[in-house]
Scaffold this motif. Structure first.
Motif, PDB file in Angstrom:
ATOM      1  N   HIS A  96     -15.841 -21.001  17.201  1.00 47.73           N
ATOM      2  CA  HIS A  96     -15.404 -20.422  18.468  1.00 47.73           C
ATOM      3  C   HIS A  96     -16.016 -19.044  18.677  1.00 47.73           C
ATOM      4  O   HIS A  96     -16.422 -18.365  17.723  1.00 47.73           O
ATOM      5  N   SER A  97     -16.024 -18.631  19.921  1.00 43.98           N
ATOM      6  CA  SER A  97     -16.510 -17.299  20.293  1.00 43.98           C
ATOM      7  C   SER A  97     -15.695 -16.211  19.607  1.00 43.98           C
ATOM      8  O   SER A  97     -14.496 -16.376  19.348  1.00 43.98           O
ATOM      9  N   PHE A  98     -16.346 -15.079  19.324  1.00 47.59           N
ATOM     10  CA  PHE A  98     -15.634 -13.919  18.798  1.00 47.59           C
ATOM     11  C   PHE A  98     -14.509 -13.487  19.735  1.00 47.59           C
ATOM     12  O   PHE A  98     -13.525 -12.878  19.307  1.00 47.59           O
ATOM     13  N   LEU A  99     -14.658 -13.779  21.028  1.00 49.36           N
ATOM     14  CA  LEU A  99     -13.676 -13.360  22.028  1.00 49.36           C
ATOM     15  C   LEU A  99     -12.496 -14.317  22.138  1.00 49.36           C
ATOM     16  O   LEU A  99     -11.539 -14.032  22.858  1.00 49.36           O
ATOM     17  N   SER A 100     -12.569 -15.432  21.445  1.00 44.65           N
ATOM     18  CA  SER A 100     -11.503 -16.424  21.512  1.00 44.65           C
ATOM     19  C   SER A 100     -10.443 -16.175  20.446  1.00 44.65           C
ATOM     20  O   SER A 100     -10.750 -15.800  19.305  1.00 44.65           O
ATOM     21  N   ASP A 101      -9.200 -16.397  20.809  1.00 49.28           N
ATOM     22  CA  ASP A 101      -8.101 -16.288  19.844  1.00 49.28           C
ATOM     23  C   ASP A 101      -8.198 -17.366  18.765  1.00 49.28           C
ATOM     24  O   ASP A 101      -7.555 -17.262  17.722  1.00 49.28           O
ATOM     25  N   LYS A 102      -9.005 -18.392  19.023  1.00 52.45           N
ATOM     26  CA  LYS A 102      -9.124 -19.500  18.078  1.00 52.45           C
ATOM     27  C   LYS A 102     -10.188 -19.252  17.003  1.00 52.45           C
ATOM     28  O   LYS A 102     -10.355 -20.078  16.099  1.00 52.45           O
TER      29      LYS A 102
ATOM     30  N   GLN B 120     -11.965 -18.223  13.713  1.00 58.09           N
ATOM     31  CA  GLN B 120     -11.603 -17.983  12.324  1.00 58.09           C
ATOM     32  C   GLN B 120     -12.891 -17.920  11.501  1.00 58.09           C
ATOM     33  O   GLN B 120     -13.798 -18.728  11.716  1.00 58.09           O
ATOM     34  N   PRO B 121     -13.005 -16.975  10.556  1.00 58.28           N
ATOM     35  CA  PRO B 121     -14.236 -16.861   9.756  1.00 58.28           C
ATOM     36  C   PRO B 121     -14.643 -18.153   9.054  1.00 58.28           C
ATOM     37  O   PRO B 121     -15.832 -18.417   8.887  1.00 58.28           O
ATOM     38  N   LEU B 122     -13.658 -18.960   8.646  1.00 58.28           N
ATOM     39  CA  LEU B 122     -13.965 -20.219   7.961  1.00 58.28           C
ATOM     40  C   LEU B 122     -14.826 -21.133   8.817  1.00 58.28           C
ATOM     41  O   LEU B 122     -15.568 -21.971   8.291  1.00 58.28           O
ATOM     42  N   GLN B 123     -14.769 -20.976  10.126  1.00 59.65           N
ATOM     43  CA  GLN B 123     -15.529 -21.838  11.036  1.00 59.65           C
ATOM     44  C   GLN B 123     -17.036 -21.672  10.879  1.00 59.65           C
ATOM     45  O   GLN B 123     -17.793 -22.565  11.259  1.00 59.65           O
ATOM     46  N   PHE B 124     -17.482 -20.535  10.318  1.00 61.56           N
ATOM     47  CA  PHE B 124     -18.906 -20.370  10.036  1.00 61.56           C
ATOM     48  C   PHE B 124     -19.410 -21.495   9.138  1.00 61.56           C
ATOM     49  O   PHE B 124     -20.538 -21.966   9.284  1.00 61.56           O
ATOM     50  N   LEU B 125     -18.572 -21.931   8.215  1.00 60.35           N
ATOM     51  CA  LEU B 125     -18.944 -23.002   7.285  1.00 60.35           C
ATOM     52  C   LEU B 125     -18.595 -24.378   7.834  1.00 60.35           C
ATOM     53  O   LEU B 125     -19.435 -25.284   7.841  1.00 60.35           O
ATOM     54  N   THR B 126     -17.377 -24.535   8.323  1.00 60.38           N
ATOM     55  CA  THR B 126     -16.900 -25.872   8.676  1.00 60.38           C
ATOM     56  C   THR B 126     -17.625 -26.476   9.872  1.00 60.38           C
ATOM     57  O   THR B 126     -17.768 -27.705   9.949  1.00 60.38           O
TER      58      THR B 126
ATOM     59  N   SER C 135     -14.464 -23.097  24.047  1.00 55.64           N
ATOM     60  CA  SER C 135     -15.283 -24.283  23.778  1.00 55.64           C
ATOM     61  C   SER C 135     -15.995 -24.105  22.439  1.00 55.64           C
ATOM     62  O   SER C 135     -16.848 -23.229  22.300  1.00 55.64           O
ATOM     63  N   PRO C 136     -15.663 -24.915  21.427  1.00 58.28           N
ATOM     64  CA  PRO C 136     -16.264 -24.735  20.104  1.00 58.28           C
ATOM     65  C   PRO C 136     -17.666 -25.313  20.006  1.00 58.28           C
ATOM     66  O   PRO C 136     -18.021 -26.258  20.708  1.00 58.28           O
ATOM     67  N   MET C 137     -18.465 -24.719  19.133  1.00 53.04           N
ATOM     68  CA  MET C 137     -19.800 -25.226  18.837  1.00 53.04           C
ATOM     69  C   MET C 137     -19.749 -25.934  17.482  1.00 53.04           C
ATOM     70  O   MET C 137     -19.217 -25.389  16.516  1.00 53.04           O
ATOM     71  N   VAL C 138     -20.282 -27.147  17.423  1.00 50.21           N
ATOM     72  CA  VAL C 138     -20.282 -27.906  16.177  1.00 50.21           C
ATOM     73  C   VAL C 138     -21.672 -28.484  15.922  1.00 50.21           C
ATOM     74  O   VAL C 138     -22.487 -28.613  16.834  1.00 50.21           O
ATOM     75  N   GLY C 139     -21.918 -28.837  14.674  1.00 51.35           N
ATOM     76  CA  GLY C 139     -23.153 -29.526  14.337  1.00 51.35           C
ATOM     77  C   GLY C 139     -23.990 -28.817  13.286  1.00 51.35           C
ATOM     78  O   GLY C 139     -23.919 -27.598  13.123  1.00 51.35           O
ATOM     79  N   ALA C 140     -24.806 -29.610  12.601  1.00 52.71           N
ATOM     80  CA  ALA C 140     -25.712 -29.100  11.575  1.00 52.71           C
ATOM     81  C   ALA C 140     -27.072 -28.740  12.153  1.00 52.71           C
ATOM     82  O   ALA C 140     -28.008 -28.469  11.400  1.00 52.71           O
ATOM     83  N   SER C 141     -27.190 -28.705  13.476  1.00 51.79           N
ATOM     84  CA  SER C 141     -28.502 -28.548  14.115  1.00 51.79           C
ATOM     85  C   SER C 141     -29.212 -27.270  13.696  1.00 51.79           C
ATOM     86  O   SER C 141     -30.436 -27.260  13.523  1.00 51.79           O
ATOM     87  N   GLY C 142     -28.481 -26.162  13.566  1.00 50.93           N
ATOM     88  CA  GLY C 142     -29.114 -24.914  13.163  1.00 50.93           C
ATOM     89  C   GLY C 142     -29.797 -25.039  11.812  1.00 50.93           C
ATOM     90  O   GLY C 142     -30.946 -24.626  11.630  1.00 50.93           O
TER      91      GLY C 142
END
Length: 257
Positions: free
Chosen positions: A31-37, A39-45, A170-177
């Motif tokens: 999620h965006s840094f500006l979103s309440d949702k 969480q640092p763990l999302q960098f990995l998940t 709106s979350p971003m997902v995927g291994a594309s990077g």
């Protein structure tokens, strides 16, 4: 033949996809840094979640084709480090660009909240929600004819606030990077290796494929349509961090691992 880390990464992505649901994406997508949702763990998940079959299929094909040769050259530990480095780097660039873009949108939202007028609402829709214009055209006409109508003002504010919440949540997902990082590394290490494209079925050298991908992602990131749901700057980030790391490793006399 699949190498150990590539095989494990594909397996983890496939297993995560099997058990992925919308609540899982909402919690573990990036999620965006500006979103309440956020969480640092999302960098990995976020790197192990995908939005659909086509999404995961294209990413895993890229890992299947380009990953094993890099792992054989670097070894498993170095390849895994590279993969995660590119994925995290892609997330950082994506969030940085997202923060810049969303800060500008937030300024527009605050401006409209302070002074809700038909012209300002039309300007917001045109710049931030043009795809919704057809369904809003009647409302905008009525609002323009009755600019002091409080009901219209409340409805317009509700739309603007809802649009803002959808954008930042709106979350971003995927291994594309990480995958684009793998493709970049392959092109740097094996530039003259010929690859057979699927569409059209012609051979092309790896360096040209990487150049095309890079140019396309930069163009798409700068000029993408609002309907484009692809995180182009995550792809660019993966390629950029891959380039930096490959060049850095190439300047060293010894392997780190």
């Amino acid at each position: 033949m699949l190498t150990p880390v590539v095989r494990t990464l594909i397996l983890l992505n496939v297993l995560a996809f099997v058990f992925t649901s919308q609540p899982v994406i909402e919690q573990f997508g990036l999620h965006s840094f500006l979103s309440d949702k956020f969480q640092p763990l999302q960098f990995l998940t976020h790197m192990f979640l995908h939005a659909g079959f086509g999404h995961i299929f294209s990413n895993m094909i890229g890992l299947f084709v380009f990953g094993p040769m890099l792992e054989r050259v670097w070894g498993s530990r170095r390849f895994l480090f590279f993969y995660m480095f590119c994925g995290l780097g892609a997330a950082l660039l994506y969030l940085g660009v997202n923060y810049y873009e969303m800060s500008r949108v937030y300024a527009l939202v605050e401006e409209y909240r302070a002074n809700p007028t038909p012209d300002a609402f039309w300007g917001f829709v045109e710049s931030q929600a043009s795809a919704a214009y057809d369904q809003l055209e009647g409302f905008i006409d009525a609002y323009t004819k009755n600019p002091d109508n409080q009901s219209f003002q409340r409805q317009s504010l509700s739309f603007v606030n809802g649009r803002w919440e959808r954008l930042i949540d709106s979350p971003m997902v995927g291994a594309s990077g990480a995958i684009f990082g793998v493709i970049m590394a392959f092109g740097l290490l094996f530039p003259n290796t010929e690859l057979l494209l699927l569409f059209p079925p012609i051979p092309v050298k790896a360096k040209y494929l990487v150049l095309f991908y890079g140019a396309y992602e930069v163009y798409s990131g700068l000029y993408q349509a609002q309907s484009d749901n692809v995180a182009h700057f995550a792809h660019i980030g993966g390629m950029l961090f891959a380039f930096i790391l490959v060049k850095y490793w190439g300047s060293q006399r010894k392997m780190f691992f």
